[in-house]
Scaffold this motif. Sequence first.
Motif, mmCIF file in Angstrom:
data_model
loop_
_atom_site.group_PDB
_atom_site.id
_atom_site.type_symbol
_atom_site.label_atom_id
_atom_site.label_comp_id
_atom_site.label_asym_id
_atom_site.label_seq_id
_atom_site.Cartn_x
_atom_site.Cartn_y
_atom_site.Cartn_z
ATOM 1 N N ASP A 1 0.849 -1.184 0.000
ATOM 2 C CA ASP A 1 0.000 0.000 0.000
ATOM 3 C C ASP A 1 0.892 1.244 0.000
ATOM 4 O O ASP A 1 1.671 1.459 0.941
ATOM 5 C CB ASP A 1 -0.899 -0.013 1.237
ATOM 6 N N LEU A 2 0.801 2.030 -1.060
ATOM 7 C CA LEU A 2 1.595 3.249 -1.161
ATOM 8 C C LEU A 2 0.933 4.347 -0.329
ATOM 9 O O LEU A 2 -0.100 4.900 -0.699
ATOM 10 C CB LEU A 2 1.719 3.674 -2.625
ATOM 11 N N LYS A 3 1.538 4.656 0.804
ATOM 12 C CA LYS A 3 0.963 5.663 1.704
ATOM 13 C C LYS A 3 1.188 7.081 1.188
ATOM 14 O O LYS A 3 0.448 7.998 1.514
ATOM 15 C CB LYS A 3 1.589 5.523 3.093
ATOM 16 N N GLY A 4 2.243 7.245 0.400
ATOM 17 C CA GLY A 4 2.528 8.565 -0.128
ATOM 18 C C GLY A 4 4.020 8.811 -0.199
ATOM 19 O O GLY A 4 4.817 7.883 -0.317
ATOM 20 N N GLU A 5 4.400 10.080 -0.087
ATOM 21 C CA GLU A 5 5.783 10.486 -0.290
ATOM 22 C C GLU A 5 6.141 11.527 0.764
ATOM 23 O O GLU A 5 5.336 12.415 1.077
ATOM 24 C CB GLU A 5 5.904 11.074 -1.698
ATOM 25 N N ILE A 6 7.350 11.381 1.357
ATOM 26 C CA ILE A 6 7.789 12.344 2.364
ATOM 27 C C ILE A 6 9.172 12.847 1.991
ATOM 28 O O ILE A 6 9.888 12.236 1.199
ATOM 29 C CB ILE A 6 7.834 11.735 3.779
ATOM 30 N N SER A 7 9.552 13.983 2.578
ATOM 31 C CA SER A 7 10.910 14.494 2.434
ATOM 32 C C SER A 7 11.767 13.908 3.539
ATOM 33 O O SER A 7 11.347 13.832 4.699
ATOM 34 C CB SER A 7 10.926 16.022 2.526
ATOM 35 N N TYR A 8 12.976 13.480 3.171
ATOM 36 C CA TYR A 8 13.923 12.964 4.147
ATOM 37 C C TYR A 8 15.254 13.622 3.853
ATOM 38 O O TYR A 8 15.984 13.209 2.953
ATOM 39 C CB TYR A 8 14.029 11.445 4.051
ATOM 40 N N GLY A 9 15.539 14.705 4.594
ATOM 41 C CA GLY A 9 16.715 15.493 4.288
ATOM 42 C C GLY A 9 16.573 16.110 2.916
ATOM 43 O O GLY A 9 15.614 16.828 2.626
ATOM 44 N N GLU A 10 17.515 15.804 2.026
ATOM 45 C CA GLU A 10 17.482 16.348 0.672
ATOM 46 C C GLU A 10 16.746 15.422 -0.294
ATOM 47 O O GLU A 10 16.728 15.683 -1.500
ATOM 48 C CB GLU A 10 18.919 16.565 0.180
ATOM 49 N N HIS A 11 16.166 14.349 0.193
ATOM 50 C CA HIS A 11 15.600 13.330 -0.679
ATOM 51 C C HIS A 11 14.088 13.208 -0.489
ATOM 52 O O HIS A 11 13.550 13.522 0.565
ATOM 53 C CB HIS A 11 16.264 11.978 -0.399
ATOM 54 N N SER A 12 13.432 12.723 -1.532
ATOM 55 C CA SER A 12 12.021 12.355 -1.447
ATOM 56 C C SER A 12 11.926 10.837 -1.394
ATOM 57 O O SER A 12 12.633 10.136 -2.134
ATOM 58 C CB SER A 12 11.251 12.890 -2.655
ATOM 59 N N VAL A 13 11.046 10.362 -0.541
ATOM 60 C CA VAL A 13 11.007 8.925 -0.243
ATOM 61 C C VAL A 13 9.566 8.425 -0.289
ATOM 62 O O VAL A 13 8.659 9.053 0.268
ATOM 63 C CB VAL A 13 11.604 8.653 1.159
ATOM 64 N N TYR A 14 9.346 7.300 -1.001
ATOM 65 C CA TYR A 14 8.050 6.623 -0.963
ATOM 66 C C TYR A 14 7.895 5.885 0.365
ATOM 67 O O TYR A 14 8.834 5.244 0.846
ATOM 68 C CB TYR A 14 7.939 5.581 -2.083
ATOM 69 N N VAL A 15 6.698 5.950 0.934
ATOM 70 C CA VAL A 15 6.370 5.189 2.143
ATOM 71 C C VAL A 15 5.390 4.091 1.736
ATOM 72 O O VAL A 15 4.270 4.375 1.306
ATOM 73 C CB VAL A 15 5.741 6.090 3.224
ATOM 74 N N ILE A 16 5.803 2.832 1.870
ATOM 75 C CA ILE A 16 4.993 1.701 1.419
ATOM 76 C C ILE A 16 4.786 0.739 2.585
ATOM 77 O O ILE A 16 5.746 0.284 3.206
ATOM 78 C CB ILE A 16 5.677 0.968 0.245
ATOM 79 N N SER A 17 3.533 0.444 2.880
ATOM 80 C CA SER A 17 3.241 -0.528 3.934
ATOM 81 C C SER A 17 3.200 -1.931 3.343
ATOM 82 O O SER A 17 2.834 -2.133 2.186
ATOM 83 C CB SER A 17 1.909 -0.201 4.617
#
Length: 493
Positions: free
Chosen positions: A305-321
């Motif tokens: 399940d793709l929860k969305g996308e967050i910023s992590y420092g200088e990077h964008s990261v997909y959050v997947i359950s």
Amino acid sequence: MNIQRNMVFFFLLISYIGLSQRITYTVADSLTKFPIPYANIVLNSNSGVITNEDGNFSLPENERLDNKEIKISCIGYKTKTVLLEEIIDEKILLSPEIVRLSGVTVSNVSLDPIEIVNKAIEHLEDNYAQQHTKSDFFLRQTLNENITKVQTEKLKSNISEFTQVKLDSLTKEIPKTITKYTEVLFDFNEPSGIKSDFILNPIRIVKHEEKNQASALDSIKIDLISLLKKHLPGSTQIRFKSGLFKLGSDIDINGDGPQNDKTDINRDKAINSSGYLGSNFINDLLYNNPDQFDFLKKPKYYEFDLKGEISYGEHSVYVISIVPKDDKAKYEGQIFIDVQDFGIHKLDVNTIAGVSEKMFGLLGIHSTMNGHSYRIYFQKLHNSQGYFPKYARVETKEELRINRNMQIKSLSDNGKEKLVSFEADINILEHYIEEASFGNPNVTKRKENKASNVGKSAVEVIYPKEYSFEIWRDYDIIEPEKTLFNFKKAGKY
């Protein structure tokens, strides 16, 4: 002159008190107020610590006097910089990153979560194995053993003083609960390439344990041999066996060795076991053994399940359950994957409640895994050469069952004489917690022991009477749990 001497003494005393006392801080979620484990704390951009499972970290009290600031970062939260002197009630709150549900595309092509996970698998070698890395590697293992059963029967003895009653009395003295802590600092040297032949050299080994603690088998062995010494000639050499296998080296009754009592320290054993511990941990990291995670090997058992996308420092990261959808599924949790290169920034999974797995079963020894969890964080290297582990926690619960024949034989020119034999039936519940932190790749803070080949003579093996932060001064380690922080050996030691 006396006044000057007293002033110097007073200054040194105050300095010592400042160095010895520490202030404990807690990093927590600003919304839920729950503690945030494994947040990275950087002090003045050159040293730091990692919060423990309770979100705690501590610093020497004198750090607060220098108007210093700390930088706190953790995936899923906004990075925060604060002055130490401005922290209220020793609590620091981090704001969660908002999950963005829109714009989940790469090159204008929409991706579903299974495609993202598959791309992460495809890019493992590109992201994790292209660089030759050297680093400090700190590993702490907490071992809790609960011995639920120790039974001996069918005793056969050629020594009249050895009776079943005496054997039973020895087994009753075995401690039923054992807790041991092992901390090791390694030189870690890994050539490029998946599953490369890395080199681990222990530099410092710290073992927090009561000297009289031993495994059930070792305790029986030590007590029996100590008793044998009272009834055998001093020149006798004996061998302890379990079935066809020799347990340890042959022992001279007159000689000095670990059989004499439970307080002897075997230096080589500590060094060898630390190498084995570190190698197993490295081999379990995601990029070295991805097949151990069945959601990567058999994704059909899961819903992603793709929860969305967050910023992590200088990077964008997909959050997947990761959600089980089949009875054959083993894990649940979350995976954090980079939007650009599909590198895995964080893996946070655990086995589903009730899942067990037979690990080993042969010749009367059986091991069953009853629980497993992984929390692994990776750092993205600034030179764009991939990812490197930052810190990790692996927790394992196992049940060990031993049902074996035990023998003690005397060795002589005339052959081997069986002195004692019996059947041992032992059940042990083992709970391992292994935590690790890695220094910056290709950067070594140590001023000593820099060589990649460190001989055993250069390895420090320390058995402190109580926990001391001074042992790891100037190293970025994970804050110990309260049980280790409060560790003190019994007064009789």
